[in-house]
Enzyme design. Structure first.
Site, PDB file in Angstrom:
ATOM      1  CB  SER B  46      -0.897  -0.012   1.237  1.00 13.16           C
ATOM      2  OG  SER B  46      -1.873   0.998   1.119  1.00 13.16           O
ATOM      3  CD  GLU B  47      -0.750   3.762  -3.479  1.00 11.02           C
ATOM      4  OE1 GLU B  47      -0.750   2.522  -3.355  1.00 11.02           O
ATOM      5  OE2 GLU B  47      -1.633   4.393  -4.104  1.00 11.02           O
ATOM      6  CG  ASN B  48      -0.827   4.134   3.132  1.00 13.87           C
ATOM      7  OD1 ASN B  48      -0.905   3.137   2.425  1.00 13.87           O
ATOM      8  ND2 ASN B  48      -1.295   4.152   4.358  1.00 13.87           N
ATOM      9  N   GLY B  49       2.747   3.399   2.682  1.00 14.35           N
ATOM     10  CA  GLY B  49       3.869   2.979   3.512  1.00 14.35           C
ATOM     11  C   GLY B  49       3.711   1.660   4.230  1.00 14.35           C
ATOM     12  CB  SER B  88       6.155   4.000  -0.367  1.00 18.45           C
ATOM     13  OG  SER B  88       5.064   3.364  -0.971  1.00 18.45           O
TER      14      SER B  88
END
Lengths: 232, 219
Positions: B46-49, B88
């Protein structure tokens, strides 16, 4: 012997030097990892004409949404702003300038700013509206666009644990933009859930080294949830 | 019958291999997670980390400090890790993600994609979509074959502002699985009960149809 003691008691002390027209970076992804108290303090201080670099614009009436209510932001640099209705109004009427930046490019512009790198080439956005007016250079047959670094006057950071020198640890996905923004401002102000003595945090587990941090304030967080989703 | 959103997700899940690191976008792509076979191991980014996203939490386990890129409360699986946004997107831009699944408004026969901006409507932003399409070698677009007015979303050339150029090689729609190469859409599979003629009629871009087009196999 208090040269490295960075804890301040009041938000006035924390935000000392923040003036109209300055550029701020605000950590957080949506409402997760947001320096809530520092944003509220800016709202109460009537500082205006700010340029705000933040991945999102929070929601109406909370976080950055408060600053929008009082028209304190003249320009937003973000990757996605879909959750805020007032934002939409201000952007469509032209009252506020918006610079949409791909999320990874935004992160790298900030990382580069903190690392003393003025710009970099990326394939992200090539051939799209994001590339307009930007230099294109080809490496090994693939075109890339030049993106310039971002820095700010103030970075507002939310940490889980801080020691009084400014070593920081974040919790779960509250980390997001916080550690990179902490490196990219003249003044990095940390709002922490817990402040401890130096030595209490394991040096092996520090996310942000103290050198990047200038002031620390004890926070009190509401931690609102944007999309409450559960499994049955 | 054209596929439901769930069936599109089910078909895409068949493309996921054991040991893959996968990024799933918002919408139909999110549903893909529900169809990953239990006999393979996959880590969702998930690209928020977060690497190692799990299912939505039980009410008692909700944690405001743990969300996905759609800002939904989520859980993390064993072996998960958290990281900052620059890291990320190093994973994404650096080509470390094995499979990316995302939605689109339009895809064209050159492999370009439009997914973030409709002129005249409020522009909400591209989020991480431009980075994802620029960084991944293996992207699957999940989308309806046509819009609500019945107009094709598979075009000779995208009309809307682009998210990325020449980056899409595979599409799964409610009507078909298609590959993009040599300036054309190549029909690979059709939805059960859907005819090749229907797919041709709903495809505005150049469509190459082999002699035999098998039906998709769904559970």
């Amino acid at each position: 012997m208090s040269g490295f003691y960075k804890v301040v008691k009041t938000t006035d002390e924390a935000l000392q030097g923040l003036k109209n027209g300055m550029t701020i970076m605000v950590g957080g992804f949506g409402l997760c990892g947001l320096p809530e108290g520092l944003l509220k303090a800016i709202y109460e201080k009537n500082i205006t004409n700010l340029t705000c670099i933040s991945n999102n614009a929070s929601i109406d009436g909370f976080g950055i949404g408060l600053l929008l209510e009082k028209r304190q932001i003249k320009k937003m640099i973000s990757s996605y702003v879909g959750e805020n209705h007032l934002f939409e109004e201000l952007a469509l009427s032209g009252e506020m300038e918006v610079q949409l930046t791909p999320q990874g490019t935004l992160a790298e512009k900030i990382r580069a700013g903190g690392a003393g790198i003025p710009g970099f080439y990326t394939a992200t956005g090539y051939g799209t509206p994001v590339a307009e007016g930007k230099e294109v250079k080809t490496f090994k047959g693939r075109p890339y666009i030049l993106e310039e670094a971002l820095t700010a006057d103030f970075a507002l950071i939310k940490a889980w644990k801080a020691d009084t020198m400014g070593n920081l640890i974040y919790r779960k996905t509250t980390m997001n933009f916080n550690p990179i923004m902490a490196t990219a401002a003249k003044y990095t102000i940390v709002e922490a859930e817990e402040i401890v003595e130096p030595g209490e945090l394991d040096p092996n587990h520090i996310h942000t080294p103290s050198i990047y941090v200038h002031r620390i304030i004890q926070g009190k967080f509401e931690k609102r949830i944007e999309q409450r989703t559960v499994s049955q | 019958m054209p596929l439901t959103r769930e069936q599109i997700a089910e078909r895409i899940a068949q493309e996921i291999k054991d040991g893959y690191y996968v990024n799933l976008g918002i919408g139909i792509p999110t549903l893909v997670a529900n169809y990953i076979p239990s006999n393979i191991q996959v880590m969702l980014q998930s690209e928020n980390g977060l690497l190692g996203m799990g299912p939505f939490p039980k009410e008692a386990d909700i944690d405001p400090d743990l969300i996905n890129a759609g800002k939904q409360t989520i859980t993390a699986v064993k072996g998960a890790c958290y990281f900052n946004s620059a890291d990320s997107f190093a994973m994404i831009r650096g080509g470390h993600i094995d499979l990316t699944v995302l939605g689109a408004f339009e895809v064209d026969q050159e492999g370009s994609i439009a997914s973030w901006m409709v002129p005249g409507k409020m522009v909400k932003g591209m989020g991480g979509a431009m980075d994802l399409v620029a960084g991944a070698n293996n992207i699957i677009v999940a989308m309806a074959h046509a819009n609500k007015e019945g107009e094709s979303k598979l075009l000779p050339k995208c009309i809307l502002p682009l998210t990325g150029v020449h980056c899409i090689k595979k599409i799964v729609t409610d009507y078909a699985v298609l590959e993009i190469r040599d300036h054309a859409f190549h029909l690979v599979e059709r939805a059960p009960g859907v005819t090749v003629e229907e797919i041709q009629r709903l495809t505005a871009g150049k469509l190459v149809i082999p002699n035999h087009v098998p039906e998709m196999k769904l559970g």
